[in-house]
Scaffold this active site. Structure first.
Site, PDB file in Angstrom:
ATOM      1  N   ARG A 130       0.849  -1.191   0.000  1.00 55.48           N
ATOM      2  CA  ARG A 130       0.000   0.000   0.000  1.00 55.48           C
ATOM      3  C   ARG A 130       0.883   1.239   0.000  1.00 55.48           C
ATOM      4  O   ARG A 130       1.826   1.343   0.783  1.00 55.48           O
ATOM      5  CB  ARG A 130      -0.914   0.004   1.228  1.00 55.48           C
ATOM      6  CG  ARG A 130      -1.828   1.213   1.308  1.00 55.48           C
ATOM      7  CD  ARG A 130      -2.615   1.200   2.611  1.00 55.48           C
ATOM      8  NE  ARG A 130      -3.546   0.077   2.650  1.00 55.48           N
ATOM      9  CZ  ARG A 130      -3.963  -0.510   3.762  1.00 55.48           C
ATOM     10  NH1 ARG A 130      -3.493  -0.114   4.940  1.00 55.48           N
ATOM     11  NH2 ARG A 130      -4.831  -1.498   3.715  1.00 55.48           N
ATOM     12  N   ARG A 244      -4.512   2.039  17.349  1.00 54.70           N
ATOM     13  CA  ARG A 244      -5.162   1.441  16.174  1.00 54.70           C
ATOM     14  C   ARG A 244      -4.986   2.397  14.999  1.00 54.70           C
ATOM     15  O   ARG A 244      -4.442   3.485  15.141  1.00 54.70           O
ATOM     16  CB  ARG A 244      -6.648   1.200  16.479  1.00 54.70           C
ATOM     17  CG  ARG A 244      -7.363   0.203  15.543  1.00 54.70           C
ATOM     18  CD  ARG A 244      -6.947  -1.242  15.786  1.00 54.70           C
ATOM     19  NE  ARG A 244      -7.328  -2.119  14.679  1.00 54.70           N
ATOM     20  CZ  ARG A 244      -8.469  -2.805  14.604  1.00 54.70           C
ATOM     21  NH1 ARG A 244      -9.359  -2.705  15.581  1.00 54.70           N
ATOM     22  NH2 ARG A 244      -8.726  -3.577  13.571  1.00 54.70           N
ATOM     23  N   LYS A 245      -5.468   2.021  13.841  1.00 52.32           N
ATOM     24  CA  LYS A 245      -5.323   2.886  12.672  1.00 52.32           C
ATOM     25  C   LYS A 245      -6.119   4.180  12.836  1.00 52.32           C
ATOM     26  O   LYS A 245      -7.005   4.279  13.695  1.00 52.32           O
ATOM     27  CB  LYS A 245      -5.775   2.153  11.414  1.00 52.32           C
ATOM     28  CG  LYS A 245      -7.276   1.866  11.334  1.00 52.32           C
ATOM     29  CD  LYS A 245      -7.573   1.186  10.013  1.00 52.32           C
ATOM     30  CE  LYS A 245      -9.074   0.895   9.883  1.00 52.32           C
ATOM     31  NZ  LYS A 245      -9.389   0.233   8.609  1.00 52.32           N
ATOM     32  N   GLY A 502     -15.994  -7.575   1.760  1.00 56.18           N
ATOM     33  CA  GLY A 502     -15.899  -9.021   1.954  1.00 56.18           C
ATOM     34  C   GLY A 502     -16.067  -9.496   3.377  1.00 56.18           C
ATOM     35  O   GLY A 502     -16.259 -10.686   3.618  1.00 56.18           O
ATOM     36  N   CYS A 507     -13.914  -2.506   4.596  1.00 54.17           N
ATOM     37  CA  CYS A 507     -13.038  -1.709   3.738  1.00 54.17           C
ATOM     38  C   CYS A 507     -13.810  -1.140   2.552  1.00 54.17           C
ATOM     39  O   CYS A 507     -13.439  -0.114   1.995  1.00 54.17           O
ATOM     40  CB  CYS A 507     -11.865  -2.556   3.236  1.00 54.17           C
ATOM     41  SG  CYS A 507     -10.771  -3.098   4.567  1.00 54.17           S
ATOM     42  N   GLY A 508     -14.895  -1.819   2.160  1.00 54.29           N
ATOM     43  CA  GLY A 508     -15.738  -1.333   1.076  1.00 54.29           C
ATOM     44  C   GLY A 508     -16.763  -0.308   1.512  1.00 54.29           C
ATOM     45  O   GLY A 508     -17.548   0.175   0.691  1.00 54.29           O
TER      46      GLY A 508
END
Length: 584
Positions: A130, A244-245, A502, A507-508
């Site tokens: 990424r 965390r992110k 998914g 993430c979508g």
């Protein structure tokens, strides 16, 4: 003025004011958490301390921490980059790596600090890489370089445009990584700090600097944020050990292409006493167990102070965020615990002069604005030039596609490509006399249409289980197939945004879609276990944004087409094509 102040060219302030306030009225601020006034002083003791240039979790806070925190304690992930640990790791065979827990954790966890994700479950020995691409801007040279990397991996190599305006490339093998990192640096790219407990790609307006209606050019701000986070691509240990992110965006247009409500920090343009700056939203996120919209911090910063406040918010999160249950470590959980005023006070403590102005009522975003479509050719603010938005089906591109995109950007534009959070691409700076020739290019006629069907325009899909070990179902090919089948059955009069993800990590971003599909396993009519989806409906973007709700759980993927057809007819004004043909 803070010690980190940066000077910008003063933006020309718009002559209008929004018809209603946006993210600023005191009554919109989240209610304080119970017990906020009496937060225990010990709870405000920073949980990390600096040792040898890195931030590490203090001994007294190591009880009950999650496995990822233990991995960080065992070995500082950034040393793989800062101290060239990747050079030695890349020389080892996978068999040698698997013999040691330390090196096994290196490839499965710590390499994510270098933007490398090992696809152990579906792609053993292969990595997704990424990039950092602030504001989604990429050059033809960068695009060609990425194409050269993935081409050598054959069917395993491809690239995706992501929902954070970014590139991801696939198929990478470990021995090649040191050379790839050098190549990235040569073309002005980095993959550093793009995964795990780091700050993700800063998102901005994809039309920044070319939009006739923009409020402010977001590119200087997103670039500065990225430079702060990565210390100009050298690695910034101050922000590599977050709980965390963490996501950030800078809003530059009334269209809110940047989706501020789903970011941990969103800068919302606002003036105050004749000064240009930003009101702040904080805490938006998606996770397996919870999704939350960003809320007002009741804070405004002048444009020069976007970095000090970002630094202060990150330090508060780094110092105080929970490191226990991984599902409760995003920043909004800390805001809930301290209350919005308690959290704000911790941010203030970390500001250079321990001062943070209250929010401004002079928001610049027009809340009644109708979100514009960027597909096709549109005039830029620069006279005589246009930009062209093209559709990249579910964001997937191959090496040859990337080379062709680079050629087109050089031939017709300025050698620049703009990525969007809907996984599409904008080609800017095209002389008007060249627009028609560009639209006739075979790539745009055959693969990446400037005028996709209405149901394709808003189609988004995560990686899916083709490559991702977290994903429960295949998403990209299925999203295209379902949408094509639905499009044959019904006609719509306006785009309907359909997102596929998914797994529950989302993430979508299914919760922001008109119709969202979250992968799961379910039973079909014969009680057989099959791939399915939980269906979400009603997500909105823009100034009246809100997250969608579950419409139906556990729908077998084979049953999705009739369900979507019914939904489009009942809720989105679609008309069956057989009826439409009869009426004609």
């Amino acid at each position: 003025m803070s010690s980190l102040s940066l000077k910008f060219l003063a933006p020309s302030l718009p002559k209008y004011r929004s018809s209603r306030l946006n993210a600023t009225p005191p009554q919109t601020v989240a209610a304080p958490a119970s017990g906020e006034a009496g937060v225990d002083a010990e709870r405000l003791d920073p949980r990390v301390e600096e040792r040898d240039g890195y931030f590490v979790l203090k001994e007294k806070f190591r009880q009950g921490i999650n496995p990822q925190e233990k991995v960080k304690i065992e070995r500082e992930p950034m040393k793989l980059f800062v101290e060239n640990g990747i050079e030695e790791l890349a020389k080892l065979s996978l068999e040698e790596i698997e013999k040691s827990k330390l090196t096994k954790d290196d490839i499965d966890v710590r390499l994510k600090w270098l933007g490398l994700f090992h696809r152990r479950k579906h792609h053993y020995g292969r990595f997704m890489m990424r990039l950092k691409l602030p504001n989604g801007l990429t050059t033809s040279a960068q695009t060609r370089y990425l194409a050269s990397v993935i081409r050598k991996y054959g069917k395993d190599g491809c690239a995706d445009v992501t929902t954070r305006q970014n590139w991801q490339i696939r198929g990478v093998v470990l021995p090649d990584v040191p050379e790839i990192l050098k190549g990235l640096e040569e073309v002005g790219l980095t993959s550093l700090q793009s995964g795990m407990d780091n700050v993700r790609n800063p998102v901005g307006n994809p039309l920044a600097g070319i939009d006739p209606h923009e409020i402010v050019d977001t590119r200087p701000y997103t670039n500065l944020l990225s430079q702060l986070i990565t210390a100009n691509s050298r690695g910034n240990p101050a922000f590599t050990n977050l709980p965390r992110k963490w996501n950030a965006c800078v809003i530059g247009s009334h269209d809110l292409y940047e989706h501020p409500h789903i970011n941990d920090l969103a800068y919302m343009p606002a003036t105050k006493d004749g000064r240009f700056g930003f009101n702040l939203l904080v805490g938006g996120f998606f996770s397996t167990k919870r999704c939350a919209e960003a809320i007002p911090l009741d804070a405004w910063v002048p444009a020069d102070d976007i970095l000090p406040v970002c630094k202060a918010i990150l330090e508060a999160f780094r110092d105080l965020g929970s490191r226990g249950n991984r599902q409760k470590t995003r920043m909004m959980w800390l805001i809930d615990e301290l209350g919005i005023e308690g959290f704000r006070s911790e941010v203030v403590k970390r500001m250079p002069q321990q001062h943070l102005e209250r929010a401004s009522s002079e928001d610049l975003v027009q809340t009644q604005w109708e979100r514009r479509d960027y597909f096709g050719a549109h005039p830029q603010k620069q006279e005589g030039y246009s930009f062209v938005g093209i559709h990249i089906p579910v964001g997937r591109v191959q090496a040859d596609d990337m080379d062709e995109l680079a050629r087109i950007a050089d031939t017709y534009g300025s050698g620049e490509l703009r990525l969007t959070v809907e996984q599409n691409i904008i080609i800017p700076n095209i002389e008007n006399s060249k627009v028609e020739a560009l639209l006739q290019e075979p790539l745009l006629k055959e693969r990446f249409s400037p005028e996709p069907p209405l149901l394709m325009k808003g189609l988004v899909a995560c990686t899916g289980n083709q490559f991702c070990g977290q994903a429960i179902i295949e998403t990209k090919a299925r999203a295209l197939k379902v949408t094509e089948e639905v499009n044959r059955l019904v006609s719509v009069t306006k785009p309907v945004r359909m997102h596929w993800t998914g797994c529950p990590n989302s993430c979508g971003q299914v919760q922001v879609a008109d119709i969202g599909f979250m992968g799961c396993m379910t039973r079909d009519k014969n009680k057989k276990l099959v791939e399915g989806a939980d269906v979400f409906v009603g997500g909105r973007i823009g100034s009246d944004s809100h997250l969608g709700d579950i419409y139906k759980k556990g729908v077998p993927c084979d049953d999705l087409v009739p369900l979507v057809v019914d939904l489009l007819i009942e809720k989105f004004g679609a008309v069956p094509r057989d009826r439409e043909e009869n009426e004609d």
